[in-house]
Design a protein around this motif. Structure first.
Motif, PDB file in Angstrom:
ATOM      1  N   ASP A   6       0.846  -1.178   0.000  1.00 26.71           N
ATOM      2  CA  ASP A   6       0.000   0.000   0.000  1.00 26.71           C
ATOM      3  C   ASP A   6       0.895   1.246   0.000  1.00 26.71           C
ATOM      4  O   ASP A   6       1.715   1.412   0.906  1.00 26.71           O
ATOM      5  N   PRO A   7       0.762   2.127  -0.987  1.00 30.83           N
ATOM      6  CA  PRO A   7       1.653   3.295  -1.067  1.00 30.83           C
ATOM      7  C   PRO A   7       1.591   4.174   0.172  1.00 30.83           C
ATOM      8  O   PRO A   7       2.621   4.696   0.623  1.00 30.83           O
ATOM      9  N   ASP A   8       0.411   4.356   0.733  1.00 28.48           N
ATOM     10  CA  ASP A   8       0.282   5.205   1.915  1.00 28.48           C
ATOM     11  C   ASP A   8       0.981   4.582   3.119  1.00 28.48           C
ATOM     12  O   ASP A   8       1.647   5.273   3.899  1.00 28.48           O
ATOM     13  N   GLU A   9       0.828   3.261   3.264  1.00 32.97           N
ATOM     14  CA  GLU A   9       1.485   2.566   4.373  1.00 32.97           C
ATOM     15  C   GLU A   9       2.998   2.607   4.213  1.00 32.97           C
ATOM     16  O   GLU A   9       3.741   2.821   5.176  1.00 32.97           O
ATOM     17  N   TYR A  10       3.455   2.409   2.994  1.00 31.22           N
ATOM     18  CA  TYR A  10       4.897   2.466   2.733  1.00 31.22           C
ATOM     19  C   TYR A  10       5.445   3.859   3.057  1.00 31.22           C
ATOM     20  O   TYR A  10       6.501   3.990   3.685  1.00 31.22           O
ATOM     21  N   ALA A  11       4.715   4.880   2.635  1.00 34.52           N
ATOM     22  CA  ALA A  11       5.149   6.251   2.896  1.00 34.52           C
ATOM     23  C   ALA A  11       5.187   6.534   4.389  1.00 34.52           C
ATOM     24  O   ALA A  11       6.098   7.209   4.885  1.00 34.52           O
TER      25      ALA A  11
END
Length: 249
Positions: A6-11
């Protein structure tokens, strides 16, 4: 089946890692930890720890996994930043624990991780102070060993075997110390590289050459959960000694 990150989780995780960098001991340099540069009174450390703001917010014991990843982890980070502000970055090594605990791969046994080391407020603060004292004593022991070996024989007029022997004895001694203090558990080889880098710094080997010298000498011989034999330690010491002296010519 692989799950797409998930891009948001990674960020979020990346941002947290960046924010924590000042309290992670893996990148500590010898300049940052050299005890001669950073005065410290061990007798006052327990009182200092009890006076820091996080001392008033020790989280209550909870289910282990929840404590590890939520309140306990956040509290330990807050304590690390408070200790950093009080003593300097060298002191962030209080969580550089043996094995796979909190910030693993290091030599500290007093502190394991939030889920195991946080209990009552008084007991928890005692553990923090003990871990800080253990880390400081370890750094002072390394500094004393560096002082015994340095300055190394560097006179070009000296026979090669004398120069090599001095380096070999120093490197073998330091690797043995790291193995003993870390138990050769998870990540110990990275801390060993770190200590050898510290020694090269103290020996005035230019920083831009250190990683290459250490990489060439170790050459994959060290690994987590594997205690190197005396033969392997001797081979690494011999190779690093040869690399350093050849590089200096």
């Amino acid at each position: 089946m692989n799950r797409t990150p998930d891009p948001d989780e990674y960020a979020r995780l990346q941002a947290r890692f960046e924010a924590r960098k000042p309290i992670l001991p893996w990148s500590l340099t010898w300049y940052e930890v050299d005890p001669t540069r950073h005065p410290f009174d061990p007798a006052t450390a327990p009182e200092v720890i009890r006076s820091l703001p996080p001392a008033t917010t020790v989280p209550a014991p909870a289910e282990r996994s929840a404590l590890r990843y939520e309140a306990g982890d956040e509290w330990a980070d807050a304590m690390s930043f408070a200790i950093l502000d009080r003593y300097g970055r060298w002191a962030t090594g209080w969580r550089y624990n043996v094995g796979e605990g909190d910030i693993g791969g290091g030599p500290v046994g007093a502190w394991c991780c939030p889920s195991h080391s946080i209990s009552t407020p008084a007991a928890t603060l005692t553990v923090v102070a003990d871990a800080l004292l253990e880390w400081r004593a370890y750094l002072e022991d390394l500094a004393e060993r560096f002082g015994r070996f340095l300055p190394l024989v560097t006179d070009p007029g000296q026979p090669d075997d004398i120069v090599l022997d001095a380096w070999e004895r120093a490197v073998a001694n330091l690797v043995t110390v790291v193995v003993d203090r870390t138990g050769a558990e998870s990540g110990w080889e990275h801390h060993c590289r770190q200590v050898l880098g510290w020694f090269l710094t103290a020996a005035d080997v230019p920083a831009d050459r250190q990683q290459r010298l250490i990489d060439t000498a170790i050459g994959g011989r060290f690994a987590s959960w594997v205690t190197p034999s005396n033969l392997v330690v001797g081979e690494v010491a011999e190779r690093l000694a040869a690399e350093v002296t050849d590089d200096a010519r």
